[in-house]
Design a protein around this motif. Sequence first.
Motif, PDB file in Angstrom:
ATOM      1  N   MET A   9       7.075   8.390  35.683  1.00 23.76           N
ATOM      2  CA  MET A   9       5.980   8.658  34.745  1.00 23.76           C
ATOM      3  C   MET A   9       6.020   7.688  33.564  1.00 23.76           C
ATOM      4  O   MET A   9       4.986   7.184  33.139  1.00 23.76           O
ATOM      5  CB  MET A   9       6.051  10.106  34.260  1.00 23.76           C
ATOM      6  CG  MET A   9       5.666  11.107  35.337  1.00 23.76           C
ATOM      7  SD  MET A   9       5.857  12.838  34.867  1.00 23.76           S
ATOM      8  CE  MET A   9       5.234  12.902  33.235  1.00 23.76           C
ATOM      9  N   ALA A  10       7.209   7.394  33.044  1.00 28.20           N
ATOM     10  CA  ALA A  10       7.332   6.463  31.918  1.00 28.20           C
ATOM     11  C   ALA A  10       6.848   5.073  32.317  1.00 28.20           C
ATOM     12  O   ALA A  10       6.137   4.411  31.548  1.00 28.20           O
ATOM     13  CB  ALA A  10       8.777   6.415  31.438  1.00 28.20           C
ATOM     14  N   SER A  11       7.188   4.634  33.513  1.00 32.17           N
ATOM     15  CA  SER A  11       6.762   3.312  33.988  1.00 32.17           C
ATOM     16  C   SER A  11       5.253   3.257  34.166  1.00 32.17           C
ATOM     17  O   SER A  11       4.616   2.262  33.820  1.00 32.17           O
ATOM     18  CB  SER A  11       7.456   2.974  35.299  1.00 32.17           C
ATOM     19  OG  SER A  11       8.838   2.922  35.108  1.00 32.17           O
ATOM     20  N   MET A  12       4.689   4.311  34.728  1.00 36.96           N
ATOM     21  CA  MET A  12       3.234   4.354  34.929  1.00 36.96           C
ATOM     22  C   MET A  12       2.514   4.319  33.581  1.00 36.96           C
ATOM     23  O   MET A  12       1.523   3.616  33.428  1.00 36.96           O
ATOM     24  CB  MET A  12       2.841   5.614  35.713  1.00 36.96           C
ATOM     25  CG  MET A  12       3.382   5.641  37.130  1.00 36.96           C
ATOM     26  SD  MET A  12       2.639   4.411  38.167  1.00 36.96           S
ATOM     27  CE  MET A  12       1.338   5.380  38.854  1.00 36.96           C
ATOM     28  N   SER A  70       6.840  -3.624  38.433  1.00 38.01           N
ATOM     29  CA  SER A  70       6.322  -2.724  39.472  1.00 38.01           C
ATOM     30  C   SER A  70       7.100  -1.420  39.472  1.00 38.01           C
ATOM     31  O   SER A  70       8.245  -1.356  39.037  1.00 38.01           O
ATOM     32  CB  SER A  70       6.401  -3.376  40.859  1.00 38.01           C
ATOM     33  OG  SER A  70       7.744  -3.562  41.245  1.00 38.01           O
ATOM     34  N   VAL A  71       6.441  -0.395  39.964  1.00 40.46           N
ATOM     35  CA  VAL A  71       7.066   0.901  40.191  1.00 40.46           C
ATOM     36  C   VAL A  71       6.492   1.421  41.506  1.00 40.46           C
ATOM     37  O   VAL A  71       5.302   1.250  41.789  1.00 40.46           O
ATOM     38  CB  VAL A  71       6.818   1.888  39.019  1.00 40.46           C
ATOM     39  CG1 VAL A  71       5.347   2.169  38.817  1.00 40.46           C
ATOM     40  CG2 VAL A  71       7.588   3.179  39.223  1.00 40.46           C
ATOM     41  N   GLY A  72       7.338   2.014  42.342  1.00 39.18           N
ATOM     42  CA  GLY A  72       6.858   2.449  43.647  1.00 39.18           C
ATOM     43  C   GLY A  72       7.755   3.493  44.274  1.00 39.18           C
ATOM     44  O   GLY A  72       8.571   4.140  43.596  1.00 39.18           O
ATOM     45  N   VAL A  99      12.042   0.552  40.279  1.00 37.18           N
ATOM     46  CA  VAL A  99      11.346   0.074  39.081  1.00 37.18           C
ATOM     47  C   VAL A  99      11.891  -1.329  38.829  1.00 37.18           C
ATOM     48  O   VAL A  99      13.084  -1.501  38.612  1.00 37.18           O
ATOM     49  CB  VAL A  99      11.621   0.991  37.871  1.00 37.18           C
ATOM     50  CG1 VAL A  99      10.926   0.455  36.632  1.00 37.18           C
ATOM     51  CG2 VAL A  99      11.181   2.421  38.168  1.00 37.18           C
ATOM     52  N   ARG A 100      11.002  -2.336  38.886  1.00 36.69           N
ATOM     53  CA  ARG A 100      11.433  -3.730  38.789  1.00 36.69           C
ATOM     54  C   ARG A 100      10.673  -4.460  37.679  1.00 36.69           C
ATOM     55  O   ARG A 100       9.482  -4.220  37.496  1.00 36.69           O
ATOM     56  CB  ARG A 100      11.165  -4.459  40.099  1.00 36.69           C
ATOM     57  CG  ARG A 100      11.750  -3.828  41.325  1.00 36.69           C
ATOM     58  CD  ARG A 100      11.292  -4.606  42.567  1.00 36.69           C
ATOM     59  NE  ARG A 100      11.586  -3.917  43.781  1.00 36.69           N
ATOM     60  CZ  ARG A 100      10.689  -3.238  44.506  1.00 36.69           C
ATOM     61  NH1 ARG A 100       9.440  -3.167  44.125  1.00 36.69           N
ATOM     62  NH2 ARG A 100      11.051  -2.630  45.619  1.00 36.69           N
ATOM     63  N   ALA A 120      16.783   1.374  41.177  1.00 39.03           N
ATOM     64  CA  ALA A 120      16.230   2.207  42.239  1.00 39.03           C
ATOM     65  C   ALA A 120      16.783   3.611  42.010  1.00 39.03           C
ATOM     66  O   ALA A 120      17.997   3.814  42.067  1.00 39.03           O
ATOM     67  CB  ALA A 120      16.620   1.688  43.611  1.00 39.03           C
ATOM     68  N   HIS A 121      15.917   4.543  41.711  1.00 39.57           N
ATOM     69  CA  HIS A 121      16.327   5.924  41.467  1.00 39.57           C
ATOM     70  C   HIS A 121      16.313   6.652  42.807  1.00 39.57           C
ATOM     71  O   HIS A 121      15.253   6.938  43.357  1.00 39.57           O
ATOM     72  CB  HIS A 121      15.391   6.576  40.456  1.00 39.57           C
ATOM     73  CG  HIS A 121      15.330   5.805  39.174  1.00 39.57           C
ATOM     74  ND1 HIS A 121      16.305   5.874  38.216  1.00 39.57           N
ATOM     75  CD2 HIS A 121      14.429   4.901  38.732  1.00 39.57           C
ATOM     76  CE1 HIS A 121      16.001   5.078  37.229  1.00 39.57           C
ATOM     77  NE2 HIS A 121      14.864   4.463  37.505  1.00 39.57           N
TER      78      HIS A 121
END
Length: 170
Positions: A9-12, A70-72, A99-100, A120-121
């Motif tokens: 959510m933080a990355s988005m 990026s986040v995915g 998250v990169r 990578a979580h």
Amino acid sequence: MKRTILPLMASMLLLLAVSSASAQLKRFSIGPYVEGGFPVGDLSETHNTGIGAGLNADIKLLAGFTATGSVGYMHFPGKDITLDNGVEAEVKSFDAIPVRLGLKYKLFSVLYAKVEAGTAHLTKEDAGTAFIVSPGVGVRILMFDIQGKYEAWFRDGSAGFLGVKASINF
């Protein structure tokens, strides 16, 4: 579960904030991506080809450089293996939220080299975080971007895969 959702959510939110702040600039692009990960080394013995999807953003900098992020979500299905003692075992699949952040450099016209790093979580029973390093090359033509890369994840050892990532940037 909260530990994996919070970074996502933080990355988005960060990507959306940068998007709205840079909406007037033509130097910013954002869009979805899909990727395939072909395990190499020890990972290839225990897991099948991974698939993933997510959202990435690019911000053009000076002199051919571009900042990227990026986040995915990535999924690697497990394999059925035979242990040294002859016993059949099923290796569990694993899922991660990578998250990169990175930097691209335009080599010429449409070809670029890139390097990314991040985390990578890991979800499910293997919850935790792995450090990511990912060099690669790509081609961007108008809004279409395709790249080939090697990605290494470090956590209690290392796991790596060759990846192909395709995206559309708006």
